[in-house]
Write a protein that holds these residues in place. Structure first.
Motif, PDB file in Angstrom:
ATOM      1  N   GLU A 179       1.007  18.655  -6.832  1.00  0.00           N
ATOM      2  CA  GLU A 179       1.083  18.342  -5.405  1.00  0.00           C
ATOM      3  C   GLU A 179       2.359  18.919  -4.800  1.00  0.00           C
ATOM      4  O   GLU A 179       3.445  18.749  -5.326  1.00  0.00           O
ATOM      5  CB  GLU A 179       1.068  16.824  -5.204  1.00  0.00           C
ATOM      6  CG  GLU A 179       0.957  16.400  -3.753  1.00  0.00           C
ATOM      7  CD  GLU A 179       0.774  14.907  -3.612  1.00  0.00           C
ATOM      8  OE1 GLU A 179       0.565  14.456  -2.469  1.00  0.00           O
ATOM      9  OE2 GLU A 179       0.825  14.202  -4.621  1.00  0.00           O
ATOM     10  N   ASP A 223       1.589  14.304   7.432  1.00  0.00           N
ATOM     11  CA  ASP A 223       0.234  14.033   7.921  1.00  0.00           C
ATOM     12  C   ASP A 223       0.130  13.889   9.433  1.00  0.00           C
ATOM     13  O   ASP A 223      -0.635  13.064   9.942  1.00  0.00           O
ATOM     14  CB  ASP A 223      -0.377  12.815   7.226  1.00  0.00           C
ATOM     15  CG  ASP A 223      -0.616  13.062   5.741  1.00  0.00           C
ATOM     16  OD1 ASP A 223      -0.517  14.232   5.323  1.00  0.00           O
ATOM     17  OD2 ASP A 223      -0.872  12.095   5.005  1.00  0.00           O
ATOM     18  N   ASN A 259       2.188   1.863  -3.478  1.00  0.00           N
ATOM     19  CA  ASN A 259       1.138   2.295  -4.399  1.00  0.00           C
ATOM     20  C   ASN A 259       0.729   3.738  -4.171  1.00  0.00           C
ATOM     21  O   ASN A 259       0.440   4.472  -5.112  1.00  0.00           O
ATOM     22  CB  ASN A 259      -0.077   1.371  -4.270  1.00  0.00           C
ATOM     23  CG  ASN A 259       0.188  -0.016  -4.812  1.00  0.00           C
ATOM     24  OD1 ASN A 259       0.907  -0.166  -5.800  1.00  0.00           O
ATOM     25  ND2 ASN A 259      -0.358  -1.036  -4.164  1.00  0.00           N
ATOM     26  N   ASP A 260       0.722   4.158  -2.901  1.00  0.00           N
ATOM     27  CA  ASP A 260       0.283   5.511  -2.573  1.00  0.00           C
ATOM     28  C   ASP A 260       1.387   6.555  -2.732  1.00  0.00           C
ATOM     29  O   ASP A 260       1.110   7.708  -3.083  1.00  0.00           O
ATOM     30  CB  ASP A 260      -0.239   5.570  -1.129  1.00  0.00           C
ATOM     31  CG  ASP A 260      -1.549   4.829  -0.951  1.00  0.00           C
ATOM     32  OD1 ASP A 260      -2.192   4.514  -1.967  1.00  0.00           O
ATOM     33  OD2 ASP A 260      -1.912   4.553   0.203  1.00  0.00           O
ATOM     34  N   CYS A 261       2.632   6.169  -2.490  1.00  0.00           N
ATOM     35  CA  CYS A 261       3.677   7.178  -2.296  1.00  0.00           C
ATOM     36  C   CYS A 261       4.908   7.030  -3.179  1.00  0.00           C
ATOM     37  O   CYS A 261       5.839   7.831  -3.061  1.00  0.00           O
ATOM     38  CB  CYS A 261       4.131   7.179  -0.829  1.00  0.00           C
ATOM     39  SG  CYS A 261       2.806   7.435   0.362  1.00  0.00           S
ATOM     40  N   GLU A 301       0.820  -1.213   0.000  1.00  0.00           N
ATOM     41  CA  GLU A 301       0.000   0.000   0.000  1.00  0.00           C
ATOM     42  C   GLU A 301       0.853   1.263   0.000  1.00  0.00           C
ATOM     43  O   GLU A 301       0.561   2.233  -0.710  1.00  0.00           O
ATOM     44  CB  GLU A 301      -0.912  -0.009   1.235  1.00  0.00           C
ATOM     45  CG  GLU A 301      -1.798   1.224   1.372  1.00  0.00           C
ATOM     46  CD  GLU A 301      -2.618   1.195   2.643  1.00  0.00           C
ATOM     47  OE1 GLU A 301      -3.336   2.189   2.896  1.00  0.00           O
ATOM     48  OE2 GLU A 301      -2.535   0.202   3.395  1.00  0.00           O
ATOM     49  N   TYR A 302       1.916   1.252   0.779  1.00  0.00           N
ATOM     50  CA  TYR A 302       2.798   2.421   0.865  1.00  0.00           C
ATOM     51  C   TYR A 302       3.399   2.732  -0.510  1.00  0.00           C
ATOM     52  O   TYR A 302       3.413   3.880  -0.958  1.00  0.00           O
ATOM     53  CB  TYR A 302       3.881   2.131   1.899  1.00  0.00           C
ATOM     54  CG  TYR A 302       4.838   3.258   2.212  1.00  0.00           C
ATOM     55  CD1 TYR A 302       4.627   4.556   1.755  1.00  0.00           C
ATOM     56  CD2 TYR A 302       5.957   3.021   3.004  1.00  0.00           C
ATOM     57  CE1 TYR A 302       5.524   5.572   2.057  1.00  0.00           C
ATOM     58  CE2 TYR A 302       6.851   4.027   3.312  1.00  0.00           C
ATOM     59  CZ  TYR A 302       6.631   5.295   2.824  1.00  0.00           C
ATOM     60  OH  TYR A 302       7.517   6.295   3.113  1.00  0.00           O
ATOM     61  N   ALA A 304       0.239   8.907   8.524  1.00  0.00           N
ATOM     62  CA  ALA A 304       1.075   8.434   7.419  1.00  0.00           C
ATOM     63  C   ALA A 304       2.236   7.599   7.949  1.00  0.00           C
ATOM     64  O   ALA A 304       2.618   7.719   9.115  1.00  0.00           O
ATOM     65  CB  ALA A 304       1.597   9.616   6.601  1.00  0.00           C
ATOM     66  N   ASP A 326      -9.948  15.913  -3.780  1.00  0.00           N
ATOM     67  CA  ASP A 326     -10.071  14.665  -3.039  1.00  0.00           C
ATOM     68  C   ASP A 326     -10.731  14.869  -1.678  1.00  0.00           C
ATOM     69  O   ASP A 326     -11.541  14.044  -1.238  1.00  0.00           O
ATOM     70  CB  ASP A 326      -8.712  13.985  -2.889  1.00  0.00           C
ATOM     71  CG  ASP A 326      -7.624  14.908  -2.368  1.00  0.00           C
ATOM     72  OD1 ASP A 326      -7.687  16.126  -2.618  1.00  0.00           O
ATOM     73  OD2 ASP A 326      -6.695  14.417  -1.703  1.00  0.00           O
TER      74      ASP A 326
END
Length: 368
Positions: free
Chosen positions: A269, A362, A48-50, A45-46, A357, A207
């Protein structure tokens, strides 16, 4: 050791270390840029997200993972190799993108592979390297901020984030172990009703709007959405147009403590105000832009401009006491200055901190 004692120990560590931990980010980044080969380890997940945060800064040319089903396959344009294959690659540096990075670091070190947790390259966000005099001058504010927090979870987040950033040997939890889900809307600190008037400061591409609308099941008073970057604003406008709601207003303006034009760096971003920036934008005070408007909830993630943005909304906060969710991590000092400023504006606010995060970003301040 109680929270105050731990904060004092962290400060003492930073002073004795001459704040060297804050130079680690530059040292690690320099080594990664010099390496012939750079690998990201971890495809969960990390990643894929970052992963974009890493690949946009460094010339990553492969990935690796302990899952045999990933070996030989392509992820985000990068071929995955087995960990044992890493030892054959010349002048290699591995960036670990796994929340629980310590076992992976031990594994790679055992193989003789140079490696760094991804957190080491994101340690400072937009911060400068402060000297000991600056840090000593902030000591009382650090203790004061810790004292005004409303629960033990907040105090734990405060001291563990502080330790991870300035005294990592004293940290009992990593950022990943502090992480909880539900940033801004599902944190269980305060709730929402079907008549919220929501200020989304730092709206990015919409978002937060979508998550807010989902949270309130489509029922709300107004949304006032602010995005400074031109590219992001265009994407935001597309999202809002599809929603087809007359009670959503969008502003191509940054939030600040003055009404003026500024320069900024970056795009999309992570754009942030900087006098040497190549792009220009308008910024303004929420007190002026939303004069006469009802506000019940303010979310701010404005890339290091949070203190100025809060100052520009001081009348709204004092008179309407909206719920607040404010980023408190872009600068190290935000960790204490954001809670203290909010408490100064309204002494009756309850103040909380939560972290969302696997790395430094975050950490958010919630108030109501």
């Amino acid at each position: 050791m109680n929270y105050l004692d731990k904060a004092k120990a962290a400060i003492m560590y930073a002073l004795e270390d001459n704040f060297n931990n804050y130079y680690k980010q530059d040292q690690v980044a320099k080594r990664i840029k010099e390496a012939k080969n750079v690998c990201i380890f971890g495809l969960g997940e990390y990643f894929n997200d970052c992963a974009g945060h890493v690949t946009s800064r460094f010339d990553v040319n492969l990935v690796s993972d302990n899952n045999p089903n990933t070996w030989g396959k392509i992820f985000k344009g990068l071929k995955c190799v087995a960990p044992n294959e890493l030892i054959k690659i010349e002048d290699l540096v591995v960036i670990i993108m796994v929340g629980d990075y310590k076992p992976i670091a031990e594994q790679l070190t055992g193989l003789g592979v140079e490696n760094y947790p991804s957190g080491d390259i994101f340690l400072n966000v937009f911060d400068s390297h402060y000297d000991n005099a600056w840090f000593k001058n902030n000591e009382d504010s650090i203790y004061e901020a810790l004292n005004i927090l409303s629960d033990d979870d907040s105090k734990e987040v405060f001291v563990e984030v502080l330790c991870n950033r300035i005294a990592p040997k004293l940290a009992k939890k990593t950022f990943n172990e502090l992480k909880i889900p539900g940033e801004y809307f599902n944190h269980n600190i305060f709730g929402f009703n079907d008549n919220e008037y929501f200020v989304d400061a730092g709206a990015f591409v919409g978002d937060s709007i979508l998550k807010f609308i989902e949270k309130v099941e489509g029922r709300f008073g107004e949304i006032y959405s602010f995005e400074m970057d031109r590219y992001n604003f265009e994407r935001l406008a597309e999202v809002v147009k599809k929603l087809n709601r007359s009670n959503i207003s969008i502003f191509n303006i940054g939030v600040w403590n003055e009404n003026k034009e500024i320069s900024y760096l970056g795009e999309r971003e992570g754009s942030f105000i900087d006098e040497n920036g190549s792009a220009t934008a308008k910024v303004g005070r929420l007190d002026d832009i939303l004069a006469g408007k009802k506000v019940t909830f303010i979310k701010m993630d404005v890339e290091g401009a949070e203190i100025a943005a809060i100052e520009g909304a001081s009348n709204i906060i004092k008179s309407q006491k909206p719920k607040l969710a404010i980023s408190a991590y872009h600068k190290l000092s935000d960790l204490w200055e954001v809670p203290l400023l909010i408490k100064k504006l309204r002494g009756d606010y309850n103040i909380y901190l939560r972290h969302h995060a696997p790395v430094v970003w975050d950490t958010d301040c919630y108030a109501y």
